[in-house]
Design a protein around this motif. Structure first.
Motif, PDB file in Angstrom:
ATOM      1  N   THR A   7       0.843  -1.200   0.000  1.00  0.00           N
ATOM      2  CA  THR A   7       0.000   0.000   0.000  1.00  0.00           C
ATOM      3  C   THR A   7       0.877   1.248   0.000  1.00  0.00           C
ATOM      4  O   THR A   7       1.827   1.355   0.775  1.00  0.00           O
ATOM      5  CB  THR A   7      -0.921   0.020   1.229  1.00  0.00           C
TER       6      THR A   7
ATOM      7  N   ALA B   1      -4.160  -1.104  -8.039  1.00  0.00           N
ATOM      8  CA  ALA B   1      -5.587  -1.060  -7.693  1.00  0.00           C
ATOM      9  C   ALA B   1      -5.841   0.046  -6.680  1.00  0.00           C
ATOM     10  O   ALA B   1      -4.989   0.378  -5.860  1.00  0.00           O
ATOM     11  CB  ALA B   1      -6.038  -2.396  -7.123  1.00  0.00           C
TER      12      ALA B   1
ATOM     13  N   ASP C 207      -8.609   1.902  -3.705  1.00  0.00           N
ATOM     14  CA  ASP C 207      -9.511   1.446  -2.633  1.00  0.00           C
ATOM     15  C   ASP C 207     -10.813   0.929  -3.222  1.00  0.00           C
ATOM     16  O   ASP C 207     -11.261  -0.185  -2.914  1.00  0.00           O
ATOM     17  CB  ASP C 207      -9.810   2.614  -1.667  1.00  0.00           C
TER      18      ASP C 207
ATOM     19  N   LEU D 187     -10.493  -2.357  -5.273  1.00  0.00           N
ATOM     20  CA  LEU D 187     -10.365  -3.591  -4.507  1.00  0.00           C
ATOM     21  C   LEU D 187     -11.716  -4.085  -4.006  1.00  0.00           C
ATOM     22  O   LEU D 187     -11.871  -5.272  -3.703  1.00  0.00           O
ATOM     23  CB  LEU D 187      -9.420  -3.377  -3.325  1.00  0.00           C
TER      24      LEU D 187
ATOM     25  N   ALA E  81     -11.192  -7.892  -8.187  1.00  0.00           N
ATOM     26  CA  ALA E  81     -10.648  -8.895  -7.260  1.00  0.00           C
ATOM     27  C   ALA E  81     -10.372 -10.204  -7.993  1.00  0.00           C
ATOM     28  O   ALA E  81      -9.348 -10.860  -7.759  1.00  0.00           O
ATOM     29  CB  ALA E  81     -11.616  -9.110  -6.098  1.00  0.00           C
TER      30      ALA E  81
ATOM     31  N   HIS F 242      -1.256  -1.124  -4.073  1.00  0.00           N
ATOM     32  CA  HIS F 242      -2.554  -0.549  -3.709  1.00  0.00           C
ATOM     33  C   HIS F 242      -2.355   0.929  -3.437  1.00  0.00           C
ATOM     34  O   HIS F 242      -1.499   1.322  -2.632  1.00  0.00           O
ATOM     35  CB  HIS F 242      -3.090  -1.281  -2.460  1.00  0.00           C
TER      36      HIS F 242
END
Length: 261
Positions: A3, A54, A56, A59, A65, A78
């Motif tokens: 992230t 990807a 928030d 996802l 997904a 992320h």
């Protein structure tokens, strides 16, 4: 999946450059695919993915997904929604990006099948739409003159919706050289004297279709290569069609004639 939350992160800067700079795409030899549909098309075509990105919201979508699960082994990061919007090549972020290598230019060769020549088509949406149409019509080869938009830019890829992966694209093509000895008709669209109606032409054989820029049309040098000029009948109160629409009409008239031959 790592992230990232800072704009100063080198990965964010690199993605932003790939999204917005043709020079950086050429320098790094990579580009971006935007959206689940395009990523799936690349996977279905066996196109290697170098990285996935990807958001928030992305996802939280089952479709994304599933793609991430399918791409086990591909590095993924992320980004927050705000950061994803910052690196997105389009105004409405899709929630998923993929990094791919720019393809090695195909080797030049003598062409013996129908093909498409695009001369100075600069609008990304038009160019991508034409490439998707060409792929749908069964074309394999597209020659693009130096004045065209970058075929593998994220916006053209987005408009092409996977058509790129079915085509051999010759960018910065010297069309006069590549069409030397071409065995079929070389057709341009136009309204000049001597233009023949599209539906009166025999298009069952090999055709090189020439389409020019949105405003000025074909350059004089490319127009001079045409062996004939065709006009699309338009009974309505308009003078011309958008280049992407004109290409679709011509290519699928050829498809139609070949089916009924």
């Amino acid at each position: 999946m790592k992230t990232i939350t800072s704009r100063d992160n080198p990965a964010v800067k690199r993605l932003h450059a790939l999204a917005h700079s043709a020079r950086d795409r050429r320098s790094e030899g990579r580009t971006l695919l935007d959206g689940a549909h395009l990523v799936r098309a690349a996977l279905d075509a066996g196109w290697p993915l170098r990285e996935l990105v990807a958001s928030d919201q992305g996802l939280g979508r089952a479709e994304i997904a599933d793609l991430l699960e399918r791409c086990t082994g591909v590095p993924a990061i992320h980004l927050t929604d705000a950061l994803f919007a910052h690196v997105s090549p389009v105004d409405t972020p899709s929630g998923l990006l993929a990094v791919i290598d720019l393809p090695v230019p195909p080797p030049t060769r003598a062409f013996a099948e129908s093909l498409l020549v695009l001369d100075g088509v600069q609008d990304a949406g038009n160019l991508g739409t034409i490439l998707r149409t060409a792929a749908a019509a069964g074309m394999r080869d597209v020659l693009l003159t130096p004045g065209c938009a970058q075929a593998w830019s994220p916006r053209v890829l987005r408009a092409g919706m996977g058509g790129h992966f079915c085509l051999r694209l010759y960018e910065h093509a010297d069309v006069a050289v590549l069409l030397q000895g071409y065995p079929g008709q070389i057709l341009a669209t136009g309204l000049g004297a001597g233009a023949r109606g599209l539906y009166e032409m025999d298009l069952r054989g090999t055709v090189a279709w020439l389409f020019g820029a949105e405003g000025r049309g074909l350059s004089m040098a490319v127009a001079a290569l045409a062996t004939d000029t065709v006009v699309i009948p338009m009974p309505g109160a308009v003078e011309s069609l958008n280049v992407a629409a004109a290409a679709a009409v011509c290519l699928f008239e050829q498809v139609r004639q070949r089916r009924v031959a």
